[in-house]
Design a protein around this motif. Structure first.
Motif, PDB file in Angstrom:
ATOM      1  N   GLY A  56     -63.033 -29.651   8.471  1.00 10.06           N
ATOM      2  CA  GLY A  56     -62.517 -31.047   8.520  1.00 10.06           C
ATOM      3  C   GLY A  56     -62.715 -31.759   7.103  1.00 10.06           C
ATOM      4  N   GLU A  57     -62.913 -33.066   7.095  1.00 14.76           N
ATOM      5  CA  GLU A  57     -63.004 -33.455   5.746  1.00 14.76           C
ATOM      6  C   GLU A  57     -64.328 -34.043   5.343  1.00 14.76           C
ATOM      7  OE1 GLU A  57     -61.185 -34.094   3.000  1.00 14.76           O
ATOM      8  OE2 GLU A  57     -62.796 -35.287   2.310  1.00 14.76           O
ATOM      9  N   SER A 107     -57.138 -30.986  -2.166  1.00 11.49           N
ATOM     10  CA  SER A 107     -55.619 -30.795  -1.608  1.00 11.49           C
ATOM     11  C   SER A 107     -54.843 -31.845  -1.744  1.00 11.49           C
ATOM     12  CB  SER A 107     -55.924 -30.583  -0.076  1.00 11.49           C
ATOM     13  OG  SER A 107     -57.156 -29.594   0.030  1.00 11.49           O
ATOM     14  N   MET A 178     -50.870 -20.038   5.660  1.00 10.85           N
ATOM     15  CA  MET A 178     -51.276 -18.953   6.643  1.00 10.85           C
ATOM     16  C   MET A 178     -51.241 -19.330   8.097  1.00 10.85           C
ATOM     17  SD  MET A 178     -54.729 -18.485   4.201  1.00 10.85           S
ATOM     18  CE  MET A 178     -55.377 -17.024   5.016  1.00 10.85           C
TER      19      MET A 178
END
Ligand code: SAM
Length: 313
Positions: A56-57, A107, A178
């Motif tokens: 998650g964050e 990210s 991925m």
């Protein structure tokens, strides 16, 4: 060791989470700060030297700096890092640094706000960029930017990302998309690391190899630039043989591989009076079952449970 502190996220990146319909873990399943710090301590006492908070964050978990400070105290020998989308970092950088967080992986899949919104399904580029600036100013090092390369979406931006390494010691890393869990097909957006590298060189950047730091990336530097450029090629050239990552999910499972199973639940020991020694034994047992390498990902699907956001990426 990668500790996922929540399965919730404030973005919906197309390669990581479905647009809607993902159910959050029930609150009582989520480990408390005390439980996380206890498990981190078990790992630390057995030699784990680097701890990374993820999700998650992670910044979406309330009071995260308090957890960082608790782990700083319990694990004095470990260096503390976090993987984040930086969206809330502007408001938290100061407190996280004061609590003892050292390095950040951020990210960032696009430098263009429109493309950013297409990939993340949220129009939040400005907040993310403000978070990156705050991280740089506050002195988090290493400061890495992770970009998942997606054909037709951001693959033309690789040279612009390399440009970010010119004047600042920022490490830009390009990740191969991925296939994972609910997003299990090898999407047509997949771009190999080799192709990304060719694109960078075709734009006129000469890449000189830098020494391997033991992590998943192979890295280069453009001569004279401050930062480095890395490729994480989990699909085209897997690095299972050198992977030493250990994972703890937000609901207390120890997982021995990104493609591993959730079968080692530490909660019954944590909540049922188990000793640290018993926790360590459970972890060791699961570690001993780690496979030599995960199956070939170029074939697409490996049946795993859940999404990347639920295991920590
Ligand atoms: N929310 C945080 C963030 O955005 O960094 C931490 C969790 S996120 C799951 C961790 C990392 O996993 C991110 O860098 C993300 O890009 C990466 N990731 C997620 N799904 C992926 C996929 N299918 N292929 C490659 N990388 C993926």
């Amino acid at each position: 060791m990668r500790i996922s502190v929540t399965d919730r996220c404030n973005l919906r990146c197309r390669y990581c989470m479905p647009e809607e319909g993902l159910e959050w873990l029930p609150r009582e399943e989520i480990l408390s700060f005390e439980e996380i710090a206890r498990i981190a301590g078990v790992f630390h006492d057995r030699g784990v030297a680097k701890i990374r908070f993820t999700g998650g964050e992670p910044t979406a978990r309330r009071d995260l700096p308090r957890l960082v400070a608790m782990i700083r105290e319990r694990c004095p020998e470990a260096s503390l890092h976090m993987t984040t989308n930086a969206l809330l970092l502007g408001g938290q950088a100061e407190a996280l640094a004061a609590a003892g967080l050292k390095g950040l992986n951020i990210s960032l899949d696009s430098l263009d706000p429109v493309t950013f919104a297409r990939i993340t399904r949220r129009d939040r580029f400005a907040d993310t960029w403000a978070g990156i600036e705050a991280a740089w100013e506050r002195g988090f090092r290493p400061l890495k930017l992770n970009c998942v390369v997606l054909r037709g979406l951001n693959d033309d931006e690789a040279p612009a990302f390399v440009e970010l390494t010119r004047d600042r010691a920022i490490d830009v890393r390009f990740l191969e998309y991925m296939p994972y869990g609910a997003l299990n097909e090898l999407q047509p957006e997949y771009v190999s690391g080799d192709e990304t590298r060719e694109r960078i060189e075709a734009a006129g950047f000469r890449l000189e190899p830098v020494d391997w730091d033991g992590g998943p990336a192979r890295s280069w530097r453009v001569p004279g630039f401050q930062g480095t450029v890395g490729l994480i090629t989990a699909v085209s050239h897997h690095f299972c043989g050198s992977c030493d990552r250990l994972r703890l999910t937000a609901d207390g499972f120890f997982v021995n591989c990104l493609y591993g199973e959730k079968r080692c639940d530490l909660k019954p020991l944590l909540r049922g009076g188990g000793s640290d020694e018993e926790i360590a034994e459970a972890i060791q047992l699961e570690l001993d079952r780690k496979w030599e390498a995960h199956p070939d990902l170029t074939a697409g699907a490996i049946p795993v449970l859940g999404t990347m956001s639920q295991i920590g990426g």
